[in-house]
Scaffold this active site. Structure first.
Site, mmCIF file in Angstrom:
data_model
loop_
_atom_site.group_PDB
_atom_site.id
_atom_site.type_symbol
_atom_site.label_atom_id
_atom_site.label_comp_id
_atom_site.label_asym_id
_atom_site.label_seq_id
_atom_site.Cartn_x
_atom_site.Cartn_y
_atom_site.Cartn_z
ATOM 1 N N LYS A 82 0.894 -0.960 -0.032
ATOM 2 C CA LYS A 82 -0.058 -0.025 -0.110
ATOM 3 C C LYS A 82 0.847 1.202 -0.092
ATOM 4 O O LYS A 82 2.160 1.308 0.873
ATOM 5 C CB LYS A 82 -0.990 -0.043 1.293
ATOM 6 C CG LYS A 82 -2.118 0.911 1.297
ATOM 7 C CD LYS A 82 -2.726 0.809 2.555
ATOM 8 C CE LYS A 82 -3.738 1.837 2.772
ATOM 9 N NZ LYS A 82 -4.929 1.630 3.884
ATOM 10 N N SER A 161 -9.579 1.846 3.051
ATOM 11 C CA SER A 161 -8.771 2.518 1.995
ATOM 12 C C SER A 161 -7.733 1.636 1.312
ATOM 13 O O SER A 161 -7.194 2.257 0.275
ATOM 14 C CB SER A 161 -7.903 3.673 2.899
ATOM 15 O OG SER A 161 -7.163 3.115 3.933
ATOM 16 N N SER A 185 -10.139 -0.632 7.331
ATOM 17 C CA SER A 185 -9.415 -0.440 5.850
ATOM 18 C C SER A 185 -8.801 -1.605 5.250
ATOM 19 O O SER A 185 -8.375 -1.697 4.369
ATOM 20 C CB SER A 185 -8.589 0.827 5.922
ATOM 21 O OG SER A 185 -9.273 2.022 6.144
#
Length: 494
Positions: A82, A161, A185
């Protein structure tokens, strides 16, 4: 094995076995996934691809294996990271315009541990800007498309996210990914994309080198296609780090060894407050099926109560923006990334922050600044911290009756891109089942357990006691085997 589709279908455990047996090389494995990434760029799952770095690390892994010095079990395994983790010499954006051109001269502890264990980073994945979102639509680099879509003519969100990470794993662009979870997330996008995602106990994995959103909530965790893979990866990521004062000085158990398949006698808590009045029937049905699967394996379900659950979302949306407003104060055009000139220093600050932050980040910074301001601190922030303590106490009391708690992961399947953009309150409700355990700092996992009537993945969540990831993973694997979820995205690399 040289069939690219076959290589992309492997789990980490299977790929590790294949590498050890010499059935294929890490370079072959990595090239298969790099080719898949190139074919799936319409998903917009990546902000930065690092093919040359990946091939270099894959060849180094092959050299170590040839010399009998491989670092099993992650050596040579292609993963994605990420883009909230700082990576040495590789662009790090947090999906924000304000970090334009930021190339850290250091590596986050978690990604460094995976790199040092031989894992091969293929690229940095897209996310909601500064991890603020439940849909992966607030990124400066555009929304990520869920590989399970489109449905009814509309592209779907992958969840947020960590949506880019989830989409990449579901579409067979990587064997696993690193995500971060502040209010859900990792777990919510795992549910939307049909993969496994675990948020460990707060303090289990170091936060050093992660671009901060809400420091008392942020936690790194693995996203993979099986519970065993998540356990293997977590074992490498976890551990005390002297550079993070909130990192727990505890030994790291062998999480994979905890997967015994035996949950006989385990008490599964069912919180009555999680049964929402307007919960879709298919979510409730799946939750009940999850109870039956665990009972059939010898566990016992018991009702528990978490009376302050209804206050969790408003509490989260006071504490998280407050911490975000403080953390994001450092982005002023002086030290990082973007700078928009002005006639005065103050005007330069205003221009840079006004143009550098997207609408959702600006909204949360304004909320956070308001609740921390003189006259409102006691009324909002301090009260929210007190409620947070009550939520944590609820879980502590519930775990006197239960060993692990079972809930749905999200209140729906994946929705269409843009459907909830104009209604932030409805968007925030996506985290209704994941936020309470985040506020309490507890380990929690999402396991794919079925399909909705629209043919989209739905997940079940298991929440455990602090630092008892072993019981969470053990229960999750039993749930995984009972569910036998083998559906895959219709457009995914096959």
């Amino acid at each position: 094995m040289t069939n690219a589709g076959g290589l992309r279908d492997l789990t980490i455990a299977e790929a590790g076995g294949g590498l050890a047996a010499g059935a294929f090389s890490s370079e072959e494995l990595v090239r298969a996934h790099l080719d898949a990434m190139a074919e799936a760029r319409d998903l917009n799952a990546f902000i930065t691809e690092t093919p040359e770095l990946a091939l270099s690390r894959a060849r180094a892994s092959d050299d170590r294996r040839a010399a009998g010095a491989a670092f099993d079990p992650m050596d040579g395994i292609p993963i994605v990271v990420k883009d909230l983790f700082c990576t040495d010499g590789v662009l790090t954006t947090a999906a924000s315009h304000i970090l334009d051109g930021f190339v850290p001269p250091y590596e986050s502890t978690v990604s460094a541990r995976l790199r040092d264990a031989g894992a091969v980073m293929l690229g940095k994945t897209n996310l909601d800007e500064f991890a603020m979102g439940s849909s992966n639509t607030t990124s400066f680099y555009g929304p990520v498309r869920n590989p399970w879509g489109p449905k009814d003519g509309k592209d779907l969100v992958p969840g947020g996210s960590s949506g880019g990470s989830a989409a990449a794993v579901a579409a067979r662009l990587a064997l696993a990914a690193i995500g971060t979870d502040t209010g859900g997330s990792i777990r919510q996008p795992a549910s939307f994309c049909g993969i496994v995602g675990i948020k460990p106990t707060y303090g289990r994995c170091s936060r050093w080198g992660i671009v901060a959103f809400a420091s008392s909530l942020d936690q790194a965790g693995p996203m993979a296609r099986t519970v065993r893979d998540a356990a293997i990866m977590l074992g490498v990521m976890a551990g005390h780090d002297g550079k993070d004062s909130t990192s727990a000085p505890l030994p790291v158990p062998d999480f994979a060894a905890a997967l015994t398949g035996d949950v006989r006698g385990l008490r599964i808590g069912i919180p009555r407050e999680y049964r929402l009045d307007d919960m879709p029937a298919e979510i409730d049905d799946l939750w009940r099926q999850g109870m039956r699967w665990l009972e059939d394996a010898g566990a016992r379900t018991v009702e528990v109560t978490l009376p302050h659950t209804r206050y969790a979302l408003p509490t989260y949306y006071i504490i998280a923006p407050a911490e975000a407003s403080s953390n994001l104060a450092r982005y002023d055009g002086v030290r990082y990334g973007l700078r928009i000139p002005g006639e005065t220093l103050d005007e330069m600050y205003e221009n840079t922050r006004g143009e550098g932050f997207g609408a959702e980040v600006r909204r949360r910074v304004l909320i956070g600044t308001y609740v921390l301001s003189a006259g409102y601190y006691d009324a909002y922030y301090l009260k929210a911290q007190r409620v947070r303590s009550l939520i944590a106490r609820d879980f502590k009391q519930a775990f006197q009756k239960a060993d692990v708690i079972l809930t749905p992961t999200a209140p729906s399947d994946a929705f269409a891109i843009g459907d909830k953009t104009d209604d932030p309150i409805t968007m925030y409700l996506n985290d209704v089942f994941t936020v309470p355990s985040s506020l309490a700092g507890l380990p929690a996992i999402s396991v794919p357990a079925g399909l909705s009537v629209r043919g989209l993945p739905l997940g079940l969540q298991l929440i455990g006691r602090p630092f008892d990831e072993e019981t969470v993973l053990r229960s999750a694997e039993v749930l995984e085997q009972a569910a036998a979820f083998d559906a895959r995205p219709p457009g995914g690399a096959c």
